[in-house]
Design a protein around this motif. Sequence first.
Motif, short mmCIF file in Angstrom:
data_model
loop_
_atom_site.label_atom_id
_atom_site.label_comp_id
_atom_site.label_asym_id
_atom_site.label_seq_id
_atom_site.Cartn_x
_atom_site.Cartn_y
_atom_site.Cartn_z
N PRO A 1 -52.77 -43.20 36.40
CA PRO A 1 -51.95 -43.39 37.60
C PRO A 1 -52.80 -43.22 38.86
O PRO A 1 -53.68 -42.37 38.92
CB PRO A 1 -50.91 -42.27 37.49
N LEU A 2 -52.53 -44.06 39.87
CA LEU A 2 -53.21 -43.96 41.15
C LEU A 2 -52.18 -43.97 42.27
O LEU A 2 -51.15 -44.64 42.17
CB LEU A 2 -54.18 -45.13 41.35
N ASP A 3 -52.47 -43.22 43.33
CA ASP A 3 -51.64 -43.25 44.53
C ASP A 3 -52.16 -44.37 45.43
O ASP A 3 -53.28 -44.27 45.96
CB ASP A 3 -51.69 -41.91 45.26
N LEU A 4 -51.37 -45.42 45.59
CA LEU A 4 -51.84 -46.61 46.27
C LEU A 4 -51.07 -46.85 47.57
O LEU A 4 -49.84 -46.82 47.59
CB LEU A 4 -51.68 -47.84 45.37
N THR A 5 -51.81 -47.07 48.64
CA THR A 5 -51.24 -47.51 49.91
C THR A 5 -51.63 -48.97 50.12
O THR A 5 -52.55 -49.49 49.48
CB THR A 5 -51.77 -46.66 51.07
N SER A 6 -50.93 -49.65 51.01
CA SER A 6 -51.21 -51.06 51.25
C SER A 6 -52.64 -51.27 51.72
O SER A 6 -53.17 -50.48 52.51
CB SER A 6 -50.24 -51.61 52.30
N GLY A 7 -53.25 -52.33 51.23
CA GLY A 7 -54.62 -52.64 51.63
C GLY A 7 -55.44 -53.16 50.47
O GLY A 7 -54.94 -53.35 49.35
N ASP A 8 -56.70 -53.38 50.74
CA ASP A 8 -57.65 -53.84 49.73
C ASP A 8 -58.39 -52.63 49.17
O ASP A 8 -58.98 -51.85 49.92
CB ASP A 8 -58.65 -54.82 50.33
N TRP A 9 -58.36 -52.50 47.85
CA TRP A 9 -58.96 -51.36 47.18
C TRP A 9 -60.17 -51.79 46.36
O TRP A 9 -60.25 -52.94 45.90
CB TRP A 9 -57.95 -50.69 46.25
N LYS A 10 -61.09 -50.85 46.17
CA LYS A 10 -62.22 -51.06 45.28
C LYS A 10 -62.16 -50.00 44.19
O LYS A 10 -61.99 -48.80 44.48
CB LYS A 10 -63.54 -50.94 46.05
N LEU A 11 -62.26 -50.45 42.94
CA LEU A 11 -62.27 -49.55 41.80
C LEU A 11 -63.65 -49.59 41.15
O LEU A 11 -64.24 -50.66 40.99
CB LEU A 11 -61.21 -49.95 40.77
N PHE A 12 -64.14 -48.42 40.76
CA PHE A 12 -65.43 -48.30 40.09
C PHE A 12 -65.22 -47.68 38.71
O PHE A 12 -64.55 -46.65 38.59
CB PHE A 12 -66.39 -47.41 40.89
N ALA A 13 -65.79 -48.29 37.71
CA ALA A 13 -65.82 -47.72 36.36
C ALA A 13 -67.24 -47.25 36.09
O ALA A 13 -68.17 -48.06 36.03
CB ALA A 13 -65.38 -48.75 35.33
N ASP A 14 -67.40 -45.94 35.96
CA ASP A 14 -68.71 -45.33 35.74
C ASP A 14 -68.74 -44.82 34.30
O ASP A 14 -67.99 -43.92 33.94
CB ASP A 14 -68.89 -44.18 36.74
N GLY B 1 -67.78 -52.59 39.43
CA GLY B 1 -66.78 -52.53 40.49
C GLY B 1 -65.90 -53.76 40.49
O GLY B 1 -66.35 -54.86 40.16
N THR B 2 -64.62 -53.57 40.83
CA THR B 2 -63.71 -54.70 40.93
C THR B 2 -62.71 -54.43 42.04
O THR B 2 -62.57 -53.30 42.52
CB THR B 2 -62.98 -54.95 39.59
N ASP B 3 -62.00 -55.47 42.47
CA ASP B 3 -61.07 -55.38 43.59
C ASP B 3 -59.63 -55.31 43.12
O ASP B 3 -59.25 -55.95 42.13
CB ASP B 3 -61.24 -56.58 44.53
N LEU B 4 -58.83 -54.55 43.85
CA LEU B 4 -57.40 -54.42 43.59
C LEU B 4 -56.67 -54.64 44.91
O LEU B 4 -57.00 -53.99 45.91
CB LEU B 4 -57.08 -53.04 43.02
N SER B 5 -55.69 -55.52 44.91
CA SER B 5 -54.93 -55.82 46.11
C SER B 5 -53.58 -55.12 46.07
O SER B 5 -52.88 -55.16 45.05
CB SER B 5 -54.72 -57.34 46.24
N VAL B 6 -53.23 -54.47 47.18
CA VAL B 6 -51.93 -53.80 47.31
C VAL B 6 -51.25 -54.38 48.55
O VAL B 6 -51.62 -54.05 49.69
CB VAL B 6 -52.10 -52.27 47.44
N PRO B 7 -50.28 -55.28 48.38
CA PRO B 7 -49.66 -55.96 49.52
C PRO B 7 -48.91 -55.00 50.45
O PRO B 7 -48.47 -53.92 50.04
CB PRO B 7 -48.68 -56.94 48.85
N GLY B 8 -48.78 -55.43 51.71
CA GLY B 8 -48.05 -54.64 52.70
C GLY B 8 -48.81 -54.57 54.00
O GLY B 8 -49.93 -55.08 54.12
N ASP B 9 -48.19 -53.96 55.00
CA ASP B 9 -48.85 -53.79 56.29
C ASP B 9 -50.08 -52.90 56.14
O ASP B 9 -50.01 -51.84 55.51
CB ASP B 9 -47.89 -53.16 57.31
N TYR B 10 -51.17 -53.34 56.73
CA TYR B 10 -52.44 -52.64 56.53
C TYR B 10 -53.26 -52.67 57.81
O TYR B 10 -53.57 -53.74 58.32
CB TYR B 10 -53.21 -53.30 55.38
#
Length: 309
Positions: free
Chosen positions: A151-164, A175-184
């Motif tokens: 589980p992640l706490d996500l706010t609107s915006g463009d996120w970067k996730l890293f798997a180490d 690294g990969t990108d995750l999009s969270v729609p909404g005002d940002y």
Amino acid sequence: MNAPAKLGVYALCLAGAFGLAAGAGRIVGPIGEDEAAPAAAHAEEESGMDGHGDTAAEGEAGGHAEESGGEHLPGGLMVSDRGYTFALTADTLPAGPDRPVSFTIEGPDGPVTEYDVEHEQELHLIAVRRDLTGYQHVHPVRAADGTWSAPLDLTSGDWKLFADFSTGGEALTLGTDLSVPGDYQPAALPAPSTTAEVDGYTVTLDGHLDAGVESKLTLSVSRDGVPVTDLDPYLGAYGHLVALRDGDLAYLHVHPEGEPGDGVTPPGPDVSFFATAASAADYRLFFDFEHDGVVRTAEFTVTAEEAHS
């Protein structure tokens, strides 16, 4: 002389003229041929190509391409590297707390199901918004089929996730990108500072980053003005440090100095790390430490400068 005779003489003259011209042509050769050949040979000699200019150029370009391959890039800039791919189940999720994120690490033979244990975990998942806010360091759960979830706490915006992680002795950070729609509205990067406050703790930073060379960074933890000398072991050390470059979020390789139980590393207040900045730039540091059973994160902005000999 009558007309037929005149025509005959004229024809003989024309034939003679053409014959002389043809003979002269065979003796002299096509105009410019002998001059062009030495000129071409001279051009090859000057260029050093010896008639194989295309082959030489292709070989040089191929060598350069190998030298500039992904293996020289900082961690986290590629979704795929050395045959492994960070594959999100969904690359768009709604904003909110405890949003389930799932993914696999795809290897040469499908989803990876066997990992090496590094810093007490098989895989570390780092999540941060692209404006370097919202940092989270979690340890997802892996199913038998290789699917990871957390589980992640996500706010609107463009996120970067890293798997180490490491598998088969091969350590990678994808690294990969995750999009969270909404005002940002992206937040501005905080100014450089050597002090951070979190939950009543004060963490000070000593040391600086130099581009291209290993630098020592020491973080000192205190509470209410008193040095904390009983930090809890966390991930095989007395702290964990993540460093991300502002802009592209390149993930720096950082490792701690010493470990709990080695007889020489005290449990605070100082925790030291060695880091190598990929370039002169601003970086955001995230220092995770555990005390009284609770993990907290102190954040800093630092500027890496070119190393001076």
